[in-house]
Design a protein around this motif. Structure first.
Motif, PDB file in Angstrom:
ATOM      1  N   ASP A 127      -4.014  -4.671 -14.770  1.00 28.95           N
ATOM      2  CA  ASP A 127      -5.437  -5.479 -14.092  1.00 28.95           C
ATOM      3  C   ASP A 127      -6.369  -4.043 -13.896  1.00 28.95           C
ATOM      4  N   LEU A 128      -7.249  -3.569 -14.887  1.00 26.12           N
ATOM      5  CA  LEU A 128      -7.897  -2.598 -14.638  1.00 26.12           C
ATOM      6  C   LEU A 128      -8.854  -2.594 -13.520  1.00 26.12           C
ATOM      7  N   LYS A 129      -9.073  -3.702 -13.205  1.00 27.21           N
ATOM      8  CA  LYS A 129     -10.124  -3.949 -11.698  1.00 27.21           C
ATOM      9  C   LYS A 129      -9.128  -3.451 -10.321  1.00 27.21           C
ATOM     10  N   ALA A 130      -7.967  -3.982 -10.305  1.00 29.40           N
ATOM     11  CA  ALA A 130      -6.837  -3.695  -9.536  1.00 29.40           C
ATOM     12  C   ALA A 130      -6.581  -2.024  -9.376  1.00 29.40           C
ATOM     13  N   GLY A 187       9.496  -4.220  -9.187  1.00 29.94           N
ATOM     14  CA  GLY A 187       9.554  -2.460  -8.800  1.00 29.94           C
ATOM     15  C   GLY A 187       8.782  -1.772  -9.270  1.00 29.94           C
ATOM     16  N   LEU A 188       7.436  -2.373  -9.912  1.00 23.91           N
ATOM     17  CA  LEU A 188       6.559  -1.388 -10.510  1.00 23.91           C
ATOM     18  C   LEU A 188       5.048  -1.424  -9.562  1.00 23.91           C
ATOM     19  N   THR A 189       3.987  -0.937  -9.985  1.00 24.88           N
ATOM     20  CA  THR A 189       2.971  -0.962  -9.430  1.00 24.88           C
ATOM     21  C   THR A 189       1.632  -1.364 -10.474  1.00 24.88           C
ATOM     22  N   VAL A 190       0.594  -1.723  -9.901  1.00 25.87           N
ATOM     23  CA  VAL A 190      -0.353  -1.892 -11.114  1.00 25.87           C
ATOM     24  C   VAL A 190      -0.726  -0.767 -11.921  1.00 25.87           C
ATOM     25  N   ILE A 243       0.880  -1.269  -0.061  1.00 23.69           N
ATOM     26  CA  ILE A 243       0.062  -0.173   0.043  1.00 23.69           C
ATOM     27  C   ILE A 243       0.785   1.460  -0.022  1.00 23.69           C
ATOM     28  N   ALA A 244       1.798   1.251   0.866  1.00 21.23           N
ATOM     29  CA  ALA A 244       2.874   2.383   0.990  1.00 21.23           C
ATOM     30  C   ALA A 244       3.509   2.846  -0.332  1.00 21.23           C
ATOM     31  N   GLU A 245       3.960   1.814  -1.251  1.00 19.44           N
ATOM     32  CA  GLU A 245       4.599   1.828  -2.296  1.00 19.44           C
ATOM     33  C   GLU A 245       3.776   2.498  -3.471  1.00 19.44           C
ATOM     34  N   HIS A 246       2.416   1.738  -3.554  1.00 16.88           N
ATOM     35  CA  HIS A 246       1.585   2.238  -4.562  1.00 16.88           C
ATOM     36  C   HIS A 246       1.086   3.592  -4.267  1.00 16.88           C
ATOM     37  N   ARG A 286      -5.237  -9.805  -5.545  1.00 15.85           N
ATOM     38  CA  ARG A 286      -5.188 -10.142  -6.938  1.00 15.85           C
ATOM     39  C   ARG A 286      -3.505 -10.391  -7.315  1.00 15.85           C
ATOM     40  N   LYS A 287      -3.676 -11.110  -8.210  1.00 13.21           N
ATOM     41  CA  LYS A 287      -2.108 -11.506  -8.755  1.00 13.21           C
ATOM     42  C   LYS A 287      -1.286 -10.171  -9.271  1.00 13.21           C
ATOM     43  N   ALA A 288      -2.145  -9.171  -9.706  1.00 12.53           N
ATOM     44  CA  ALA A 288      -1.673  -7.905 -10.084  1.00 12.53           C
ATOM     45  C   ALA A 288      -0.601  -7.355  -9.099  1.00 12.53           C
ATOM     46  N   TYR A 289      -0.717  -7.370  -8.113  1.00  9.55           N
ATOM     47  CA  TYR A 289       0.014  -6.917  -7.067  1.00  9.55           C
ATOM     48  C   TYR A 289       1.359  -7.458  -6.989  1.00  9.55           C
TER      49      TYR A 289
END
Length: 221
Positions: free
Chosen positions: A198-201, A187-190, A17-20, A177-180
């Motif tokens: 993943d548009l839902k994510a 080192g990327l975010t959704v 959460i902090a990273e995103h 979700r697997k997207a995370y």
């Protein structure tokens, strides 16, 4: 503003959460400082992977700070940035308390499991101690993180969280979700997965961040 991800239970997804949140704020055009106040150094590892993937252009500044001196150092740095996000470990530590003392907003992700909910009894005591020493109230938000896609646990946990007076429950569950992990391994975010996004994510975590930060801007993949 200064935001701290905190809590009393490991594995709730605070670092993700902090990273995103840091990346999301930076994509709004803000100058953001991410402070890794967890001795495990998860946010630092994420940023190291991000530097390799993005050739050093991570989009924010990272520092590692732990211990009681964190509070004083945050005070000296806050005028240099639009926002500061502090990632703390999943236990009651000097670093976590110092971060909460220095913050405007506490972000407390909770997995929809009974034993995770039970840990909030201890954490609410910590919040009350901190609130008693502050000149202005610390805003505390809690929400379901790593929630099952469909489960009765989500509903029951949401009802339990909404009954806690010391925190404001945000009914924007972040699903498991697997997207995370897929994005985080590079080192990327959704928000940054391009055609694999993943548009839902993206939509669910964007809505959460809007409510936490009161910023009404859409992020596209």
């Amino acid at each position: 503003m200064i935001f701290t991800t905190a809590g009393e239970k490991g594995g709730s997804g605070r670092s993700t959460i902090a990273e995103h949140f840091t990346v999301w704020l930076s994509k709004q055009g803000f100058d953001v400082l991410l402070i890794d106040a967890d001795e495990q150094g998860t946010a630092s590892d994420f940023t190291a992977w991000r530097e390799q993937t993005l050739d050093g252009n991570v989009g924010y500044t990272l520092v590692q700070l732990v211990g009681a001196n964190l509070r004083k150092q945050v005070e000296t740095m806050k005028s240099k940035y639009d926002h500061i996000v502090i990632d703390t470990g999943g236990r009651d530590t000097t670093s976590q308390r110092a971060a909460l003392f220095a913050s405007d907003v506490a972000i407390i992700p909770i997995q929809p499991r009974s034993h995770d909910i039970w840990t909030l009894a201890k954490f609410t005591e910590i919040l009350e101690e901190i609130q008693a020493t502050r000149a202005t109230p610390l805003i505390a938000y809690t929400f379901l993180n790593r929630a099952d896609i469909t489960s009765a646990d989500n509903r029951e946990s949401a009802e339990a969280l909404s009954a806690i007076e010391q925190m404001t429950f945000i009914d924007c569950p972040v699903k498991n979700r697997k997207a995370y992990p897929n994005s985080g391994s590079a080192g990327l975010t959704v928000f940054e997965m391009g055609e694999k996004a993943d548009l839902k994510a993206i939509n669910e975590i964007t809505e959460l961040f809007k409510r936490i930060s009161h910023v009404n801007i859409n992020v596209t993949a």
